[in-house]
Design a protein around this motif. Structure first.
Motif, PDB file in Angstrom:
ATOM      1  N   UNK A  23       0.869  -1.176   0.000  1.00 26.27           N
ATOM      2  CA  UNK A  23       0.000   0.000   0.000  1.00 26.27           C
ATOM      3  C   UNK A  23       0.908   1.228   0.000  1.00 26.27           C
ATOM      4  N   UNK A  24       0.676   2.132  -0.930  1.00 28.11           N
ATOM      5  CA  UNK A  24       1.497   3.331  -1.027  1.00 28.11           C
ATOM      6  C   UNK A  24       0.747   4.545  -0.473  1.00 28.11           C
ATOM      7  N   UNK A  25       1.504   5.565  -0.181  1.00 28.51           N
ATOM      8  CA  UNK A  25       0.913   6.819   0.287  1.00 28.51           C
ATOM      9  C   UNK A  25      -0.063   7.373  -0.735  1.00 28.51           C
ATOM     10  N   UNK A  26       0.336   7.335  -2.018  1.00 27.73           N
ATOM     11  CA  UNK A  26      -0.487   7.936  -3.054  1.00 27.73           C
ATOM     12  C   UNK A  26      -1.685   7.061  -3.407  1.00 27.73           C
ATOM     13  N   UNK A  27      -1.587   5.768  -3.137  1.00 30.77           N
ATOM     14  CA  UNK A  27      -2.737   4.906  -3.340  1.00 30.77           C
ATOM     15  C   UNK A  27      -3.770   5.078  -2.243  1.00 30.77           C
ATOM     16  N   UNK A  28      -3.314   5.296  -1.015  1.00 31.33           N
ATOM     17  CA  UNK A  28      -4.223   5.469   0.119  1.00 31.33           C
ATOM     18  C   UNK A  28      -4.789   6.890   0.146  1.00 31.33           C
ATOM     19  N   UNK A  29      -3.945   7.869  -0.182  1.00 28.10           N
ATOM     20  CA  UNK A  29      -4.358   9.281  -0.177  1.00 28.10           C
ATOM     21  C   UNK A  29      -4.156   9.872  -1.578  1.00 28.10           C
ATOM     22  N   UNK A  30      -5.040   9.575  -2.520  1.00 26.34           N
ATOM     23  CA  UNK A  30      -4.856  10.115  -3.884  1.00 26.34           C
ATOM     24  C   UNK A  30      -4.894  11.632  -3.937  1.00 26.34           C
ATOM     25  N   UNK A  31      -5.529  12.267  -2.936  1.00 24.95           N
ATOM     26  CA  UNK A  31      -5.627  13.717  -2.923  1.00 24.95           C
ATOM     27  C   UNK A  31      -4.304  14.384  -2.574  1.00 24.95           C
TER      28      UNK A  31
END
Length: 432
Positions: A23-31
């Protein structure tokens, strides 16, 4: 109902795979990347000259708006219309922070990109850990995700109230008012021109369009800045939670008898390597927390200084506007919401600053209470434990030149100052 359920699934991330192996930062928080892109930080084409376009436009528009509000304040004081002057000065303070937000972020591009990469690496690494670590970390980030949209919804409500409070009277005026009612078309913010009428056509249409742009601009800049700030701080708060959990199992499952074996014995070497690996992860996380807070201090120090310096004045002026309307038998709902928003935007960094400071001290307590006195294995980590306890006594705080430590004591002091200014202004107005 399907629409409501879709919104609930989006807000609660019910469709997200929390058990995914990576799980990546950008996958979890796309905003996250989207909001930074609006601030002039591109994550793909990082050196693109296009990243300066929107921030430069926003800075120039903000300077124009602040200049106009300054002229309005001077006019209000000159004609002794203190209600007009205080309202304009309030907007002067609010809009003045926009350039202060953009400039440090653009100047610290590399620091922000490195910080984002470090946070993303934390996501990837913690994805490979056990369920206990994953559940704690991603549960904390789910809270961040919800707070993001709750904060944006709150600020959008204030913006919508400004727009509707102008558009509804304008609509009524256009549809039902007669020519002899002598009514003036409303604007969201008060205007004045030295030798012209801002409410005549085409001045009115131009100023209404500009004010709508500034309403969007403020939401897009300041409210996103507050979100990015508490996102980063809460990420490292969650990391400290994992660090404390690590202390609880640092000696778990290791053979104490190896302490009495020669240092070259394979069994002792194996245990020593296991201890070094566990303590190494703790130390690495601990150092990354100090490094991240230092980056936050350098990037967000100037806007935080601005908030600390001028929020007391803003709260005072908003309170004056509310009290003045109440004296005339009216309730200014918009300024009430704006007053609450001003309190929240200051309370967020102060509260998080206190949380992180206390959690930093809790790391030292966790190290002291990790059971080192109950096992002989502590002899193999004695120096590391002493150094980490000593380092954890240094407060984890946001600090910048001219800026007090951002904590709840700061919030209390600013609110007290605002109340004192409010009483002085009301007393002066009563004497006039």
């Amino acid at each position: 109902m399907p629409l409501l359920q879709s919104f609930r699934n989006f807000f609660m991330k019910n469709d997200f795979d929390f058990d995914a192996p990576v799980i990546t930062l950008y996958g979890f928080h796309p905003q996250f990347r989207i909001f930074f892109a609006a601030m002039g930080i591109f994550f793909n084409n990082r050196e693109s000259i296009l990243r300066f376009v929107w921030p430069v436009i926003c800075i120039k528009l903000a300077i124009v708006a602040v200049t106009l509000e300054g002229i309005f304040v001077y006019h209000g004081l000159e004609v002794k219309d203190y209600t007009f002057a205080t309202e304009c000065f309030c907007y002067f303070v609010l809009l003045g922070i926009l350039p202060v937000v953009y400039v440090p972020i653009m100047l610290n591009k590399q620091s922000i990109l490195q910080l984002a990469d470090d946070m993303n690496n934390d996501f990837i690494y913690i994805s490979s850990l056990g369920p206990k670590y994953r559940e704690s970390f991603f549960k904390g980030h789910l809270v961040i995700y919800k707070l993001c949209y709750a904060w944006l919804a709150f600020t959008l409500i204030i913006a919508v109230m400004y727009i509707t409070s102008t558009m509804f009277p304008l609509l009524w005026l256009c549809l039902f008012a007669t020519q002899d009612e002598n009514m003036i078309r409303p604007l969201m913010f008060p205007m004045w021109l030295p030798k012209d009428d801002p409410y005549r056509t085409p001045n009115y249409e131009i100023f209404m369009t500009i004010q709508l742009i500034f309403c969007f601009l403020y939401i897009q800049t300041f409210c996103v800045y507050v979100y990015l700030e508490f996102h980063i701080l809460l990420h490292y708060y969650n990391l400290m939670e994992l660090l404390i959990m690590d202390f609880g199992v640092i000696f778990e499952g290791l053979d104490e008898s190896v302490v009495y074996l020669p240092s070259s014995d394979p069994r002792r070497v194996e245990v020593q390597n296991a201890l070094n690996k566990r303590m190494g992860r703790i130390i690495e996380w601990h150092l990354s927390i100090f490094k991240a807070i230092e980056t936050v201090s350098s990037v967000y120090g100037p806007p935080l200084c601005y908030q600390v310096m001028f929020t007391a004045l803003a709260l005072c002026l908003m309170g004056y506007q509310i009290a003045d309307k109440l004296d005339h038998g009216k309730v200014d709902l918009i300024f009430c919401m704006l007053f609450v928003g001003a309190l929240i935007q200051l309370w967020i960094p102060c509260y998080l600053g206190t949380m992180i400071r206390n959690k930093g001290f809790a790391v030292g307590d966790a190290c002291w209470n990790c059971g080192w006195h109950e096992t002989s294995l502590s002899r193999m980590l004695r120096n590391d434990i002493l150094i980490l306890i000593y380092r954890s006594q240094k407060p984890v705080v946001i600090k910048f030149t001219g800026l007090p430590h951002i904590q709840l004591e700061t919030f209390s002091s600013i609110v007290s100052s605002a109340y004192s200014y409010f009483n002085m202004l009301r007393q002066y107005n009563a004497e006039m």
